[in-house]
Motif scaffolding. Structure first.
Motif, mmCIF file in Angstrom:
data_model
loop_
_atom_site.group_PDB
_atom_site.id
_atom_site.type_symbol
_atom_site.label_atom_id
_atom_site.label_comp_id
_atom_site.label_asym_id
_atom_site.label_seq_id
_atom_site.Cartn_x
_atom_site.Cartn_y
_atom_site.Cartn_z
ATOM 1 N N HIS A 127 4.544 3.153 8.579
ATOM 2 C CA HIS A 127 3.809 3.682 7.446
ATOM 3 C C HIS A 127 2.983 2.802 6.969
ATOM 4 C CE1 HIS A 127 3.491 5.933 3.791
ATOM 5 N NE2 HIS A 127 3.701 5.012 2.941
ATOM 6 N N ALA A 128 2.917 1.361 7.042
ATOM 7 C CA ALA A 128 2.066 0.562 6.767
ATOM 8 C C ALA A 128 0.855 0.845 7.780
ATOM 9 C CB ALA A 128 2.546 -0.790 6.336
ATOM 10 N N ASP A 129 1.061 0.897 8.922
ATOM 11 C CA ASP A 129 0.144 1.192 9.891
ATOM 12 C C ASP A 129 -0.752 2.424 9.787
ATOM 13 O OD1 ASP A 129 0.861 -1.414 11.148
ATOM 14 O OD2 ASP A 129 2.159 -0.433 12.483
ATOM 15 N N LEU A 130 0.141 3.617 9.416
ATOM 16 C CA LEU A 130 -0.707 4.724 9.305
ATOM 17 C C LEU A 130 -1.450 4.752 8.049
ATOM 18 C CD1 LEU A 130 2.164 7.480 9.972
ATOM 19 C CD2 LEU A 130 0.206 6.761 11.384
ATOM 20 N N ALA A 136 -6.342 14.864 13.741
ATOM 21 C CA ALA A 136 -5.696 13.765 13.768
ATOM 22 C C ALA A 136 -5.037 13.556 12.284
ATOM 23 C CB ALA A 136 -6.411 12.436 14.152
ATOM 24 N N GLY A 137 -5.812 13.757 11.256
ATOM 25 C CA GLY A 137 -5.571 13.551 9.503
ATOM 26 C C GLY A 137 -4.061 14.907 9.537
ATOM 27 N N ARG A 156 -3.169 2.283 6.822
ATOM 28 C CA ARG A 156 -4.081 1.569 7.404
ATOM 29 C C ARG A 156 -5.234 2.305 8.065
ATOM 30 N NH1 ARG A 156 -0.602 -2.715 7.934
ATOM 31 N NH2 ARG A 156 -0.247 -2.540 10.215
ATOM 32 N N LYS A 157 -4.549 3.081 8.977
ATOM 33 C CA LYS A 157 -5.284 3.925 9.770
ATOM 34 C C LYS A 157 -6.016 5.273 9.037
ATOM 35 C CE LYS A 157 -2.901 3.334 14.264
ATOM 36 N NZ LYS A 157 -1.939 3.907 15.389
ATOM 37 N N ASN A 158 -5.145 5.681 8.134
ATOM 38 C CA ASN A 158 -5.648 6.647 7.043
ATOM 39 C C ASN A 158 -6.810 6.026 6.566
ATOM 40 O OD1 ASN A 158 -6.163 9.025 5.840
ATOM 41 N ND2 ASN A 158 -4.003 8.606 4.514
ATOM 42 N N ALA A 159 -6.862 5.025 5.932
ATOM 43 C CA ALA A 159 -7.939 4.304 5.303
ATOM 44 C C ALA A 159 -9.235 4.137 6.266
ATOM 45 C CB ALA A 159 -7.627 3.041 4.715
ATOM 46 N N GLU A 160 -8.857 3.730 7.455
ATOM 47 C CA GLU A 160 -10.163 3.791 8.479
ATOM 48 C C GLU A 160 -10.522 5.046 8.526
ATOM 49 O OE1 GLU A 160 -8.699 1.661 11.894
ATOM 50 O OE2 GLU A 160 -8.529 -0.065 10.879
ATOM 51 N N VAL A 161 -9.710 6.115 8.846
ATOM 52 C CA VAL A 161 -10.268 7.496 9.140
ATOM 53 C C VAL A 161 -10.975 8.249 8.023
ATOM 54 C CG1 VAL A 161 -9.411 10.019 9.395
ATOM 55 C CG2 VAL A 161 -8.433 8.023 10.794
ATOM 56 N N THR A 162 -10.488 7.797 6.856
ATOM 57 C CA THR A 162 -11.540 8.242 5.799
ATOM 58 C C THR A 162 -12.531 7.657 5.649
ATOM 59 O OG1 THR A 162 -8.872 8.559 4.667
ATOM 60 C CG2 THR A 162 -11.017 8.594 3.199
#
Length: 1002
Positions: free
Chosen positions: A441-444, A521-522, A446-452
């Motif tokens: 969840h923490a990795d996601l 992916a989102g 972080r990835k969500n923030a990068e995708v955003t």
């Protein structure tokens, strides 16, 4: 019935006849429903005087107990003690029928006790298995006790069996002799009893082994094995005897005993059956049958002779007297008598046939009952086997159920353990999954923030593209407007813009593809995040449940801690209370110990003070003028000194124990009191001895006595002070007693060693001591008479007054004799000494003087011993014979004194006549003492009257034998005492001869 009993029980050494024992005796008990007639006849028989008579009585009584009426046992129980006494009486005889009668009587007593305790068992012991179960009431304890009683019963039967066989000489054919058959006949009843007892014992042991463990019944099995071997051997030996072969068919026991540890072995057990053949049931009926046959033969012979003489017509019709013209009246009478005799013989034969038919019916009924018993036994065995199979089937079903339950329990236990392990593994996996999900969840995130961030950059790039497009359109419009002006330049610029536009479109398509992939992916990330959130919610609920469980456990732990704290507080409170009580008790105990120590010191001071007062009183009595007349012997002084010295040693040990242990005052106080008494007695005895001693030893003895008394008072005073009790020393008292003992040894008379010049003083001393002993004895007798009058009443008071009165008269007569002897001695000395002094006269006649001394000593000693004997008789501890012997001894001593005085006296002396008259008075007083003692003894013994009215013949015979034994013992003891008296007199004469110097005179 009385005649038959007397015929059956007689003194002839032959077997009891069946016709006397069975028909009249046994059937008589059934007729009168009891055994009153039997016992009324037996009580008149001399069973204690004839062993054969007693043996045949036991045989008949055994048959009555087995086959008689059931009330025979009730009527016979009252004679059980008489049978026991008779058994003990016959047990003293080791030969003949004595031991046999003793053992047989014990067996009959055991049989009566067994049937009294177990009334369900009939006298002949015939029972079915159902009746046997009812006798034990289906209780294992009752079966256990019943088996023990049957063992005891069978043991008595086997004991009689073995004793009879051991009394017979098996090397000869004893079973065909009358004496042998007399001993073997009762064994038929024993064999019948043993067969039933063995059968019931086997069945009861199988029943006990089915209910109790094998170890508990080990003793039963050992005892059964021993009795099995004895019974098998006895049955085998009996079956080989010719006497038993025609009377009884004895069964044989199996080769090996039953195995009680295997339940199925019961089906292999065969009950031993004793068969009595029909032709052997009444062996004594053969002579009667022979007699009947002989009468029948003689009758047929007579009939043949009658036909030959008178013709066959008369024999066919003997009562047709009209056709017999030649027959006179005498022939008719003889014929009538003969016919009457034939009728009587036929009647007797008819009675015999009836008796045989009755016996056959009884035997058939017995056989039928045996067959019914066997049938019932087989049915019982069948029912028992069915019950056992049903029981085993039930047990098998129960075992199956228990096995299924056990398997289910094991499976449930395994399932529970597996579930527990799975839950633990699941919990650990969930915990790991939860950690992994948290990390994912923490990795996601972080990835969500990068995708955003990338989407934002793409959107900014698209905005830049649109702005550039707008700028390009503006530029195109401007170029279009300037197209005309610059066509060449516009074409070139248009070509350049087209290439740049194519590149920009390609770049825009790439950005759109990237944007679409980012959107997909989102969406996937959102779906995964939603599933993770559901898993997080479920884990949160599980964590909350776990937290609730932990909270409950914490609450329970807190509750346990509170309970533990409360218990610790209560225990601490109780401990403090107990410590307080312990301190209080220790304080109370210390106070009690201090009080006890003070009381012990007070007791010690009081005892020492009383002891000091006692010694001071003895010293004062030594100085009293009234004490000057008291005299004593050196021997008595030595005995008192020795006793005081021994007491002083015990006092020293007790004093040392008291110093080491302050509580050991209990052993010091008795020694202290005894010490004061013995020291006072020693001082008074020393003063009395000094009155008859020479001047110099007397002065030294008095001085030592005073010194000893002062040292004893000093020692006792030191014991009274707590400060000086540790330093109290009694060694000075011991030294004084030693010196007093030395002076006593010097003053002790030495018989022939006494100097001749001291003989005169010694005669006076002994005569004075004799007079003092007689006065003391008279005073003691008066004191005993006063005590008897105060404490006794009735016959005892009368006897004591008579005996003590005669003793007082004897003491007075002896006193008169001693005074007359003194007067006669004074006359002899005055008439025979001439110009010499009395001491010189005594020294000159030393042998006569020593005789006087010995006689006076014997008189004084005899008076003291007689008073002691009278005291014991009055107290009930002595014997009248001792008092008579003492009085006769005094008479002998006074005769010795008279004889010693007459040797030197003048025959016409008045003092001699006075002495002889006093001697006769002593003899009369002695006779009075003996007579009063005998009268008192007879008066006391009259109370013990002999009453034999309530005793039976057996008890009187027993008492008579005991009295004869006692008479023989007393005669033997009297003979030994007479031999002892002769030896004592012989030794006395030898010692007296040595003391008097007879050998030197010879």
């Amino acid at each position: 019935q009385t005649v038959s009993i007397n015929k059956a029980i007689n003194a002839q050494e032959v077997a009891v006849k069946e016709k006397h024992a069975r028909t009249p005796c046994i059937l008589g008990t059934h007729h009168e429903k009891g055994a009153q007639t039997f016992w009324s006849v037996v009580n008149r028989l001399p069973l204690s005087g004839n062993a054969v008579l007693c043996w045949k009585f036991c045989h008949v009584f055994h048959k009555l107990l087995r086959d008689g009426h059931s009330n025979v046992l009730k009527d016979s129980v009252r004679y059980k003690n008489e049978l026991s006494d008779m058994s003990r009486m016959w047990g003293h005889l080791s030969e003949g029928y004595g031991q046999l009668c003793s053992i047989y009587l014990k067996l009959l007593r055991t049989k009566m006790e067994f049937h009294t305790k177990n009334p369900r068992f009939p006298g002949n012991l015939q029972m079915s298995d159902r009746q046997l179960d009812e006798a034990g009431e289906n209780d294992v304890n009752n079966f256990f006790q019943l088996t023990v009683e049957m063992f005891d019963y069978l043991e008595c039967e086997l004991n009689l069996f073995q004793t009879v066989f051991s009394s017979l000489d098996m090397s000869r054919s004893v079973s065909v002799t009358a004496a042998g058959q007399c001993r073997l006949a009762p064994l038929i009843q024993v064999i019948l009893d043993c067969s039933h007892l063995y059968d019931y014992t086997v069945k009861l042991l199988f029943k006990l082994h089915s209910c109790l463990p094998a170890d508990t019944l080990q003793g039963h099995r050992d005892r059964f094995l021993e009795q099995f071997r004895k019974l098998k051997d006895l049955f085998y030996r009996s079956s080989n005897l010719q006497y038993f072969k025609r009377l009884i068919q004895i069964p044989q026991l199996p080769e090996n005993p039953p195995n009680f540890l295997r339940a199925s072995a019961l089906s292999e057990h065969i009950s031993p059956v004793v068969v009595i053949p029909a032709e052997a049931s009444s062996p004594d009926s053969e002579p009667i049958t022979d007699l009947v046959e002989m009468d029948t033969a003689s009758q047929s012979l007579f009939d043949n002779k009658f036909d030959d003489i008178f013709g066959s017509s008369f024999s066919c019709d003997p009562f047709n007297f009209n056709s017999q013209n030649g027959m006179n009246k005498d022939d008719k009478d003889r014929l009538i008598e003969q016919l009457y005799g034939e009728i009587a013989a036929l009647k007797e034969e008819l009675e015999n046939f009836k008796a045989e038919s009755a016996r056959g019916a009884v035997q058939l009924r017995g056989r039928a009952s045996e067959l019914e018993a066997e049938l019932a036994e087989q049915q019982h065995l069948k029912q028992q086997a069915q019950d056992e199979s049903e029981f085993l089937r039930t047990e098998l079903e129960e075992l199956k159920k228990q096995r299924e339950d056990t398997e289910k329990a094991q499976r449930s236990l395994t399932e529970i353990e597996r579930r527990a392990q799975a839950n633990e593994q699941r919990y650990s996996k969930l915990k790991e999954k939860y950690s992994e999900l948290v990390q994912n969840h923490a990795d996601l995130l972080r990835k969500n923030a990068e995708v955003t961030k990338q989407v934002t950059v793409a959107r900014q790039a698209q905005g830049d593209v649109e702005r550039e497009k707008k700028e390009l359109e503006d530029s195109f419009q401007r170029v279009s407007e300037q197209a005309q002006r610059k066509s060449q330049e516009q074409a070139e610029v248009l070509e350049t813009l087209k290439r740049e536009l194519a590149a920009s479109r390609q770049e825009l398509q790439v950005l759109q593809g990237t944007l679409e992939s980012s959107t997909q992916a989102g969406a996937e990330q959102n779906t995964r995040i939603s599933s993770l959130e559901q898993e997080r919610d479920r884990l949160s609920r599980a964590a909350e449940q776990h937290g609730e469980d932990m909270a409950a456990l914490r609450a329970e732990l807190q509750q346990l801690r509170d309970t533990l704290r409360r218990e610790q507080e209560s225990s601490r409170t109780e401990l403090e209370t107990l410590q307080t009580q312990l301190r209080d008790k220790e304080g109370a105990e210390q106070a009690l110990q201090r009080r006890l120590a003070e009381e012990q010191q007070s007791l010690l001071r009081g005892t020492a003070r009383e002891a000091e007062r006692m010694v001071q009183d003895a010293l004062a009595r030594m100085e009293d003028p009234a004490h000057i007349s008291c005299t004593g012997s050196a021997d008595c002084l030595l005995s008192r000194t020795l006793a005081a010295s021994e007491c002083l040693e015990r006092l020293r040990d007790a004093h040392s124990k008291y110093l080491s242990d302050g509580t050991a005052v209990g052993s010091l106080l008795p020694c202290l009191a005894l010490f004061a008494h013995l020291v006072s007695d020693t001082l008074l005895q020393g003063s009395a001895t000094s009155h008859v001693a020479p001047v110099e030893p007397a002065d030294r003895l008095l001085e030592l006595c005073r010194q000893c008394g002062s040292e004893a008072m000093s020692y006792l005073s030191a014991l009274q002070d707590p400060g000086t009790v540790a330093g109290a020393d009694c060694s000075l008292v011991t030294a004084c007693l030693g010196r007093i003992s030395a002076i006593g040894e010097e003053l002790r008379p030495r018989g022939l060693d006494v100097k001749q010049e001291e003989l005169g003083d010694l005669v006076d001393k002994e005569m004075a001591a004799t007079a003092a002993a007689i006065e003391t004895a008279s005073a003691r007798i008066e004191e005993m008479l006063s005590k008897s009058r105060a404490g006794d009443t009735g016959v005892k008071l009368e006897v004591n007054e008579r005996i003590l009165g005669s003793c007082t008269g004897l003491m007075q007569a002896i006193h008169v004799l001693v005074l007359a002897s003194k007067d006669l001695q004074r006359e002899i000395v005055e008439s025979g000494r001439g110009a010499a002094s009395p001491k010189e006269f005594y020294a000159k006649n030393s042998r006569w003087t020593e005789g006087l001394i010995s006689a006076s000593k014997a008189v004084g000693w005899g008076a003291t011993v007689m008073v002691d004997a009278a005291d014991l008789v009055v107290q009930g501890k002595g014997t009248f014979e001792e008092l008579m012997v003492c009085s006769r001894e005094i008479a002998a001593s006074t005769a010795q004194l008279v004889a010693a005085s007459k040797v030197k006296a003048d025959k016409d002396s008045a003092n001699l006549c006075k002495l002889q008259q006093a001697s006769r008075g002593v003899n009369q007083a002695t006779a009075g003492v003996v007579a009063s003692t005998k009268a008192g003894r007879s008066q006391v013994e009259e109370k013990d009257s002999m009453d034999f009215s309530s005793m039976t013949l057996t008890q009187i015979k027993r008492q008579e034998m005991d009295s004869q034994v006692r008479v023989l013992e007393l005669e033997n003891q009297l003979q030994k005492e007479r031999q002892k008296l002769g030896e004592l007199r012989k030794k006395h004469y030898e010692l007296a001869g040595v003391a008097e110097g007879w050998e030197e005179d010879g």
